[in-house]
Enzyme design. Structure first.
Site, PDB file in Angstrom:
ATOM      1  N   CYS A 213      24.767 -32.290-103.488  1.00 53.94           N
ATOM      2  CA  CYS A 213      23.423 -32.639-102.992  1.00 53.94           C
ATOM      3  C   CYS A 213      22.505 -32.716-104.215  1.00 53.94           C
ATOM      4  CB  CYS A 213      22.926 -31.597-101.989  1.00 53.94           C
ATOM      5  SG  CYS A 213      24.084 -31.263-100.633  1.00 53.94           S
TER       6      CYS A 213
ATOM      7  N   ASP B 134      24.319 -27.191-103.877  1.00 52.23           N
ATOM      8  CA  ASP B 134      22.917 -26.785-103.719  1.00 52.23           C
ATOM      9  C   ASP B 134      22.393 -27.435-102.434  1.00 52.23           C
ATOM     10  OD1 ASP B 134      20.514 -25.502-104.665  1.00 52.23           O
ATOM     11  OD2 ASP B 134      19.761 -27.488-105.159  1.00 52.23           O
TER      12      ASP B 134
ATOM     13  N   CYS C  12      17.241 -22.370-101.978  1.00 53.65           N
ATOM     14  CA  CYS C  12      15.951 -21.794-102.355  1.00 53.65           C
ATOM     15  C   CYS C  12      15.357 -21.113-101.121  1.00 53.65           C
ATOM     16  CB  CYS C  12      15.009 -22.842-102.942  1.00 53.65           C
ATOM     17  SG  CYS C  12      14.941 -24.371-102.019  1.00 53.65           S
TER      18      CYS C  12
END
Length: 593
Positions: A19, A103, A156
């Site tokens: 990604c 990610d 995140c």
């Protein structure tokens, strides 16, 4: 920036960035691959993927700054990215990656310091919508990981439903083929918290569940068993979830981040040639409920622009078939989109006896080991305008997967056609972006220049040959008109000067000389040389605000205009970037107005 560091990239690694857009981590991977600048073609490569076609062009623009022949940008859903084939000693084999960066799209609750939308739009159901997608992407990554390889999973977000829950489910499905690596000593000085081993789940309405058995059947389409921690204490302890790394914002004034590193290993049940990955039967699947599908693909699952943009219902994709030809990698079948997206040109590899090499070989005196088979163009018919190069390994991937892979961009431009170049001995001039890849094979047309020579070349449009220092002037006078390499070799005895080699593309005219270097690179090199650079009041030095494909096309257009003007380099014509030479404040150095 932490995940690529934990991958421990080496130059021979085959790397998949699942990604990748917008590409900051991809840029790190490429830099690590090219750690040894003396090797123009590392054995490894980076395949950077993103599900969003438009963001792929932003990824291309980011990767283009690094000018690597070892990068390929593809456009696929990471959860079902195709398995690629390669030729290994004459036989077809499956491509397994040594390193994978996973990610994944996430709710982004760790970005609340910079992303105000998180405060307004975050709900506890965000993680429930994304968990299934994250797990499918992680599983697909593991399926393509080589035995002994490493995969880093990162988000995140600090929600355990998106983090430890995905890791626990992945480890359980792998049945011992994966282990969670301890990377606590890999980055000394980094502050982080260990992963959690117990957590509860909360719905949007405020209901708490600590176990799957507590979830009512009406919620089974939104809440899945993999969202809860394992019940067996022994199994939970064996997973070592505490090895996950939670990077909290207040520890070192950063954003919030979660990551873990998997190292694949062989279980007793595996043979030496089997991949350390779950079998297709073990792959987790979403429930077939329409409600679940709507939530996973719904607007709330697209926080911070990380997920795929939805196409309007009924969008038709025009199928384009390309006749299979030797050395030709046609565009992917469904790449021409009706409502959005772009039709890509084919990748056509040149043969060793292609007539285009005749004049190039003699004009630049290419060394015998120059890899002609790695040169490609993007056109079937007409004159070849640009020539590109890819590494041997990426050529292998392209030739064997053109029908199953949506390639957006690959390779680095090394030559561009000069409209009137034949009269100077060669129809192709060198391209700055590919000079570091190509120069090791060029044995003529090279002028060794000093720091002062570079300052003159980058601050004056068409300086006379006499403006160069004596050594470079003498070398230039011996060359006929045409494209040249301007090469600076650092002198360790003069530490005040740059201690890295600099190579610029240039043109030797009748009485003048010039550098063909894009504007931003001019600024970069001048700053390296200690020259104060400022932009003019008219804004000519401003970088255009185009994004994605528009920016790439803008660059190509500017370079194309430059190529058309090259035959008139001795005349008072404009710079290849719109006559916007950088102004400098360097004493007696000449400036352009």
């Amino acid at each position: 920036m932490i995940p690529p560091l934990l991958l421990k990239i080496e130059s021979h690694h085959k790397i998949l960035d699942m990604c990748a857009a917008p590409g900051s981590k991809t840029a790190q991977l490429i830099e690590m691959l090219h750690a040894d600048m003396e090797v123009p073609f590392p054995e490894g490569f980076v395949i950077a993927n993103d599900v969003d076609n438009k963001r792929c062009y932003l990824l291309v623009h980011q990767a283009k700054r690094l000018n690597s022949p070892c990068i390929m940008v593809v456009n696929h859903d990471a959860s079902c990215i195709p398995t690629l084939k390669i030729d290994v000693e004459g036989k077809k084999d499956i491509l397994f990656y040594d390193r994978i960066l996973c990610d994944v799209p996430c709710s982004g609750d760790g970005t609340m310091r910079k992303n105000i939308d998180v405060w307004k739009k975050w709900t506890t159901s965000n993680s429930l919508h994304l968990h299934g997608l994250q797990l499918r992407i992680a599983v697909r990554g593991v399926e393509q990981l080589a035995v002994g390889g490493r995969m880093v999973y990162s988000t995140c977000s600090l929600n355990p439903i998106e983090d430890e829950a995905v890791i626990a489910a992945l480890l359980e499905k792998s049945e011992g083929a994966l282990e969670l690596a301890d990377c606590s000593a890999d980055l000394p000085g980094l502050k982080w918290m260990p992963g959690v081993t117990s957590w509860k789940l909360m719905t949007k309405e405020g209901q708490w569940f600590s176990d799957w058995s507590e979830v009512p059947s009406s919620r089974h389409t939104q809440i899945r068993p993999t969202m809860f921690p394992p019940k067996d204490p022994e199994k939970l302890a064996g997973m070592h979830l505490e090895r996950c790394m939670r990077i909290l914002p207040h520890h070192q004034n950063t954003g919030g981040f979660f990551l873990r590193k998997d190292a694949s290993s062989l279980s007793a049940a595996q043979s030496e040639d089997s991949p350390a990955a779950p079998t297709p039967a073990d792959t987790p699947r979403l429930p077939e409920s329409a409600a679940e599908e709507a939530e996973v693909g719904g607007p709330e699952g697209k926080i911070d622009g990380e997920a795929e943009e939805e196409a309007p219902k009924g969008a038709a994709f025009a199928q384009e078939s390309t006749a299979k030809q030797d050395g030709v990698c046609g565009p992917p079948a469904s790449k021409k989109m009706k409502l959005f997206g772009y039709k890509e040109d084919p990748f056509v590899f040149l043969t060793e006896d292609d007539p285009v090499f005749t004049t190039i070989q003699s004009f630049y005196d290419l060394s015998p080991n120059f890899p002609k088979l790695n040169v490609l163009t993007r056109t079937h018919e007409g004159k070849k305008r640009h020539l590109y190069m890819v590494s041997k390994e990426l050529r292998n991937v392209l030739l064997n997967n053109s029908e199953r892979m949506k390639v957006i961009n690959t390779g680095v431009k090394v030559w561009s056609r000069n409209s009137d170049g034949e009269e100077f001995g060669c129809a192709f001039r060198l391209a700055q972006e590919g000079i570091y890849t190509l120069q090791p094979y060029i044995r003529s047309r090279i002028i060794r220049v000093s720091v002062e020579d570079i300052k003159v070349l980058l601050t004056q449009e068409n300086p006379f040959l006499s403006k160069l220092e004596d050594d470079a002037h003498a070398q230039a006078k011996k060359l006929v008109m045409g494209s040249i390499v301007l090469k600076y070799i650092p002198n360790p005895n003069t530490p005040a000067e740059p201690q890295c080699p600099i190579q610029l593309c240039g043109w030797r005219g009748k009485t003048s000389i010039r550098a063909f270097v894009p504007r931003n690179e001019r600024f970069h090199y001048l700053r390296m040389l200690g020259v104060e650079v400022f932009r003019d009041k008219q804004g000519l030095g401003q970088k255009p605000k185009d994004e994605g494909r528009e920016a790439v096309e803008k660059d190509a257009e500017e370079e194309g205009e430059a190529a058309e003007n090259e035959a008139e380099l001795d005349a008072e014509n404009g710079d290849e970037n719109g006559s916007s030479q950088p102004k400098v404040d360097s004493g007696n150095q000449g400036t352009s107005s």
